[in-house]
Design an enzyme around this catalytic site. Structure first.
Site, mmCIF file in Angstrom:
data_model
loop_
_atom_site.group_PDB
_atom_site.id
_atom_site.type_symbol
_atom_site.label_atom_id
_atom_site.label_comp_id
_atom_site.label_asym_id
_atom_site.label_seq_id
_atom_site.Cartn_x
_atom_site.Cartn_y
_atom_site.Cartn_z
ATOM 1 C CB SER A 77 -2.295 -3.665 -4.051
ATOM 2 O OG SER A 77 -1.443 -3.036 -3.124
ATOM 3 C CE1 TYR A 124 -6.265 0.602 -4.011
ATOM 4 C CE2 TYR A 124 -4.769 0.135 -2.189
ATOM 5 C CZ TYR A 124 -5.044 0.136 -3.543
ATOM 6 O OH TYR A 124 -4.106 -0.344 -4.416
ATOM 7 C CE LYS A 135 -6.639 -2.464 -6.204
ATOM 8 N NZ LYS A 135 -7.131 -2.450 -7.590
HETATM 9 C C1 UD1 Z 1 0.189 2.864 -0.795
HETATM 10 C C2 UD1 Z 1 -0.652 1.726 -0.335
HETATM 11 C C3 UD1 Z 1 -0.723 0.692 -1.412
HETATM 12 C C4 UD1 Z 1 -1.324 1.284 -2.646
HETATM 13 C C5 UD1 Z 1 -0.530 2.493 -3.067
HETATM 14 C C6 UD1 Z 1 -1.339 3.157 -4.147
HETATM 15 C C7 UD1 Z 1 -0.473 1.562 2.105
HETATM 16 C C8 UD1 Z 1 0.118 0.819 3.238
HETATM 17 N N1 UD1 Z 1 -0.096 1.144 0.881
HETATM 18 O O1 UD1 Z 1 1.520 2.386 -0.950
HETATM 19 O O2 UD1 Z 1 -1.560 -0.368 -1.025
HETATM 20 O O3 UD1 Z 1 -1.384 0.329 -3.657
HETATM 21 O O4 UD1 Z 1 -0.349 3.400 -1.997
HETATM 22 O O5 UD1 Z 1 -0.955 4.437 -4.409
HETATM 23 O O6 UD1 Z 1 -1.229 2.465 2.298
HETATM 24 N N2 UD1 Z 1 6.414 8.620 2.001
HETATM 25 C C9 UD1 Z 1 7.050 9.663 2.636
HETATM 26 N N3 UD1 Z 1 6.676 10.939 2.331
HETATM 27 C C10 UD1 Z 1 5.700 11.212 1.417
HETATM 28 C C11 UD1 Z 1 5.055 10.142 0.757
HETATM 29 C C12 UD1 Z 1 5.426 8.848 1.086
HETATM 30 O O7 UD1 Z 1 7.927 9.459 3.458
HETATM 31 O O8 UD1 Z 1 5.389 12.401 1.197
HETATM 32 C C13 UD1 Z 1 6.818 7.237 2.309
HETATM 33 C C14 UD1 Z 1 5.717 6.379 2.904
HETATM 34 O O9 UD1 Z 1 5.693 6.491 4.301
HETATM 35 C C15 UD1 Z 1 6.142 4.988 2.420
HETATM 36 C C16 UD1 Z 1 6.854 5.253 1.102
HETATM 37 O O10 UD1 Z 1 7.174 6.633 1.102
HETATM 38 O O11 UD1 Z 1 7.077 4.442 3.308
HETATM 39 C C17 UD1 Z 1 5.977 4.956 -0.090
HETATM 40 O O12 UD1 Z 1 4.739 5.617 0.076
HETATM 41 P P1 UD1 Z 1 3.632 5.656 -1.050
HETATM 42 O O13 UD1 Z 1 4.240 6.077 -2.334
HETATM 43 O O14 UD1 Z 1 2.467 6.438 -0.520
HETATM 44 O O15 UD1 Z 1 3.215 4.138 -1.252
HETATM 45 P P2 UD1 Z 1 2.728 3.046 -0.161
HETATM 46 O O16 UD1 Z 1 2.245 3.674 1.068
HETATM 47 O O17 UD1 Z 1 3.807 2.038 -0.022
#
Ligand code: UD1
Length: 339
Positions: free
Chosen positions: A124, A149, A153
């Site tokens: 990741s 987690y 990795k």
């Molecule tokens: C996260 C993990 C990543 C992992 C992946 C697996 C971190 C920093 N990264 O990715 O290592 O492989 O999950 O599932 O924890 N967001 C919103 N509202 C929501 C959900 C998400 O605003 O309800 C935003 C988050 O703040 C982020 C983006 O959407 O900026 C993507 O979020 P998400 O899909 O959870 O992925 P990551 O956090 O990038």
């Protein structure tokens, strides 16, 4: 060529099984169904025209893995997806994560250690933390992990490198995924979150269909074009194809040892851009609100894909509009046809 696909009924695993068959491989699926549904096997069968061999087992159990290896002695490669992956849960239950993610990996590596084997590992972009230079390249420094987690990795990559250094028969490629989203064009397989989705795109699609009242954008005061976080979203079918490309590279006589590749599009999108692209691509409005930042989120990350383009011979083809429209088709399908 027979390829063992662990976690083969999961989101990325199921799409990879389909792409393996498209490329002429014979997948053998292993899954413990802890975060997947057995009916995904039927869905895969509807796409590829037959039901692949499936073993339900927990890879963290050494005896189960020995039994598996006795039945599947003639495999040519492994794509190892099976792992726990919820960042927040890993903070609450670190031992579950270390047990599952490490025991599974080590059991698999040990049980097949007698033969030369091609091994693709799911890593990741979380290993980069908040990179200083963007887009981030594979040579960027690995940052201290933000969660158990993420630590699994990082350490798994080190375990694999140490194994290669020791002169093992294995050849290994670790793929560092950015943010996989979207669904297969048939809408027969896609992401199947259990309970409240933690990831952005399933939360968007569930809000759009009315399963959730609204989505919260986690922060709009970051140093980004519109203040929300930036990620490199990659269509899961492109990501699945990267695994086929990795196997092809491993099969080459001049590939030795260990290598690692970024698997993203090389472009970043903010959370708000993703929501607005979804609305434009599907014609469906998404009820959203701006909320506080989510603890542990990095501000922005997107990948440099020069190495995967040149050395892996792979490049993402599908854009963010297709990612959104395919995720939406899958959400509609699964709402009308619950598994
Ligand atoms: C996260 C993990 C990543 C992992 C992946 C697996 C971190 C920093 N990264 O990715 O290592 O492989 O999950 O599932 O924890 N967001 C919103 N509202 C929501 C959900 C998400 O605003 O309800 C935003 C988050 O703040 C982020 C983006 O959407 O900026 C993507 O979020 P998400 O899909 O959870 O992925 P990551 O956090 O990038």
């Amino acid at each position: 060529m027979k390829i063992l696909v662990t976690g083969g009924l999961g989101f990325i695993g199921s799409h990879t099984v389909v792409e393996l068959v498209n490329a002429g491989y014979e997948p053998v699926i292993v899954d413990d169904l802890s975060n997947s549904d057995p009916k995904i096997l039927d869905q895969i069968a509807r796409i590829i025209g037959y039901k692949p061999v499936f073993h339900k087992l927990d890879l963290s159990n050494e005896n189960s893995v020995k039994e598996l290896a006795a039945k599947e002695a003639d495999i040519d490669g492994v794509i190892h997806f099976a792992a726990s992956k919820a960042v927040g849960e890993s903070v609450q239950q670190p031992l579950k994560y270390y047990r599952n993610n490490f025991y599974s990996l080590i059991n698999l590596l040990e049980v097949y250690s007698g033969k030369p084997l091609n091994f693709v590992f799911s890593s990741s972009c979380t290993v980069y933390g908040q990179p200083e230079i963007l887009p981030v390249t594979e040579t960027a420094p690995i940052q201290p992990a933000q969660s158990p987690y993420g630590n699994t990795k990082q350490i798994a990559e080190e375990i694999l490198q140490d194994l290669i250094t020791s002169g093992s028969n294995y050849k290994v490629i670790a793929l560092r995924y950015f943010n996989p989203v979207g669904a297969h064009e048939t809408a027969l397989i896609g992401e199947l979150p259990i309970g409240v989705p933690q990831n952005l795109v399933p939360f968007i699609t569930q809000t759009a269909i009315g399963k959730r009242p609204k989505i919260t954008v986690f922060g709009n005061d970051y140093n980004t074009p519109d203040g929300s976080c930036v990620r490199d979203y990659i269509h899961v079918v492109d990501l699945a194809k990267a695994h086929v490309a990795a196997l092809k590279l491993l099969e080459k006589d001049n590939f030795n040892g260990y290598d690692v590749f970024n698997i993203g599009t090389g472009k970043g999108n903010t959370v708000l851009e993703v929501i607005h692209t979804f609305e434009r691509a599907t014609g469906v409005k998404v009820n959203y609100e701006i909320g506080p930042r989510r603890e542990g989120d990095v501000e922005q990350v997107w990948g440099d894909v020069t190495k995967s383009t040149n050395k892996l011979g792979w490049k993402a083809e599908l854009g963010i509009d297709t990612m959104m429209s395919s995720a939406w088709e899958w959400e509609k399908y699964i709402s009308q046809n619950p598994l």
